[in-house]
Every structure is written in structure tokens, then in C-alpha cells.
Design a protein around this motif. Sequence first.
Motif, short mmCIF file in Angstrom:
data_model
loop_
_atom_site.label_atom_id
_atom_site.label_comp_id
_atom_site.label_asym_id
_atom_site.label_seq_id
_atom_site.Cartn_x
_atom_site.Cartn_y
_atom_site.Cartn_z
N ALA A 95 8.00 14.61 -4.62
CA ALA A 95 6.74 13.83 -4.48
C ALA A 95 6.54 13.03 -3.25
CB ALA A 95 6.49 12.84 -5.71
N LEU A 96 7.73 12.34 -2.96
CA LEU A 96 7.71 11.52 -1.85
C LEU A 96 7.74 12.20 -0.85
CD1 LEU A 96 8.18 8.84 -0.53
CD2 LEU A 96 10.76 8.96 -0.82
N MET A 97 8.56 13.30 -0.74
CA MET A 97 8.62 14.07 0.80
C MET A 97 7.23 15.05 0.99
SD MET A 97 11.46 13.75 1.77
CE MET A 97 11.67 14.77 3.14
N THR A 98 6.55 15.12 -0.26
CA THR A 98 5.23 16.08 -0.10
C THR A 98 4.37 15.03 0.26
OG1 THR A 98 5.86 17.44 -2.18
CG2 THR A 98 3.65 17.17 -1.58
N ALA A 99 4.52 13.77 -0.17
CA ALA A 99 3.52 12.72 0.51
C ALA A 99 3.64 12.50 1.89
CB ALA A 99 3.58 11.42 -0.29
N LEU A 100 5.14 12.36 2.43
CA LEU A 100 5.41 12.29 3.69
C LEU A 100 4.77 13.41 4.50
CD1 LEU A 100 9.01 10.80 3.42
CD2 LEU A 100 7.04 9.70 4.31
N SER B 127 0.89 -1.22 -0.09
CA SER B 127 0.15 0.03 -0.04
C SER B 127 0.96 1.22 0.04
CB SER B 127 -0.86 -0.19 1.34
OG SER B 127 -0.23 0.36 2.50
N ARG B 128 0.30 2.10 -0.42
CA ARG B 128 1.01 3.64 -0.34
C ARG B 128 1.54 4.15 0.96
NH1 ARG B 128 0.12 9.22 -0.80
NH2 ARG B 128 0.98 10.18 -2.48
N ASP B 129 0.33 4.06 2.07
CA ASP B 129 0.64 4.12 3.21
C ASP B 129 1.82 3.20 3.90
OD1 ASP B 129 -0.26 5.67 5.67
OD2 ASP B 129 -0.57 3.59 6.40
N ALA B 130 2.06 1.94 3.52
CA ALA B 130 2.96 1.43 4.03
C ALA B 130 4.45 1.87 3.44
CB ALA B 130 2.76 -0.24 3.54
N LEU B 131 4.48 2.19 2.25
CA LEU B 131 5.50 2.41 1.44
C LEU B 131 5.91 3.90 2.03
CD1 LEU B 131 5.02 2.09 -2.44
CD2 LEU B 131 6.62 1.08 -0.95
N LEU B 132 5.05 4.71 2.45
CA LEU B 132 5.41 5.96 2.99
C LEU B 132 5.96 5.81 4.46
CD1 LEU B 132 2.59 8.29 2.34
CD2 LEU B 132 4.75 8.76 1.53
N ARG B 133 5.42 5.05 5.27
CA ARG B 133 5.94 4.57 6.65
C ARG B 133 7.48 4.00 6.38
NH1 ARG B 133 2.19 5.94 10.14
NH2 ARG B 133 0.04 5.98 9.31
#
Length: 180
Positions: free
Chosen positions: A47-52, A4-10
Amino acid sequence: MSVSRDALLRAAAEFLGRRPNATQDEIASAVGVSRATLHRHFAGRLALMTALEELAISEMREVLKTVRPHEGSASDALHRLVSACRPVAPCLALLYSQTQDLDMDNTLEVWEEIDSAITALFLRGQRTGEFRPDLTAAWLTEAFYSLVSSTAWAIRAGRLADRDFDRHITDLMLEGVRNP
């Protein structure tokens, strides 16, 4: 296996907390996905930092709903706030050290609601005499973020036990560094 996107972010926040200058390839490898999969979710570091940041903001909004910083004594509310911030601390630590990757004007604007709620807690504590009135509430808010972030770093580096997260932050915020 679908991640999941959330798991990737964490997972990315945890890894970047240890290796803040990692490349997208290193991040993908560390979180267990291909670079293409990482890129499909986050088209580059910005994009990764913005999502974090979006994840941290969402979690901090939930923290504030759960903590109810306007209820009970300000000291008790601060204890609840610190404890509730533990899960988001790694992401806060990363963002605190990597804000150069984000649009600062936008970052300040989106954090305003959260900052205001925390600052209001410190103002309330100053009005009731629980907190020192000689330090601005805005500075106490910054100190709070710094302590949450640095405590997360210290735990990650093995300099502090995870079980001491709450106590170290609240003791320093409420008692300072003077020997009682």
C-alpha cells in the motif's frame, strides 16, 4: 501532532531511498509516527509503495503540464523537464529500484501517458536534428529516468552536490561522455 498523508509519503520516500529494505517499524520511526499511524495511512508495504507510485505519477503529470515539452526547442524542453523533475527525483529513484513490490502490468499501464510524452519529446528532437537519431526515443526515455534516479541517489550518497542535478543530467543526455 497530525501528519498529512502527503508529508508521510515524502518522508517515507526519502528514508526508503536510503534504506530500501526497511521494515514498517523502521519506516514509522524514521518518519516520526507510530507504526499504527503509518498502518492507518498505508496498510502494509505494498500500500505504501502503491501510494508512492501514485504520488510520483501525479507529480510527473504536473511536471509535464508545467514544462510544456512540445514548446520551444527540444533541447530547451529537455532542460525544463530535468529541472522540474528535481522534486520528484527521490520518489522516482525509489520506484525505479523497487518496482518488484508493484504490479508490473499495472505499473506499465499507468506510466504510459507520462512515458509517451517524454518519448514524444525525444522523437521531436530527433526529427529536428537536435538529438541523435541512432538511439531509439524509447531508450532515451529510459535513459532519462535512469539519469534522474541515479543523480538523486548520487546526491543522497554525497557523491554529487545538489546544485549539479540539472547540469549533470542535461550535459550527459545532450553531450554524451565524449570529451568535447
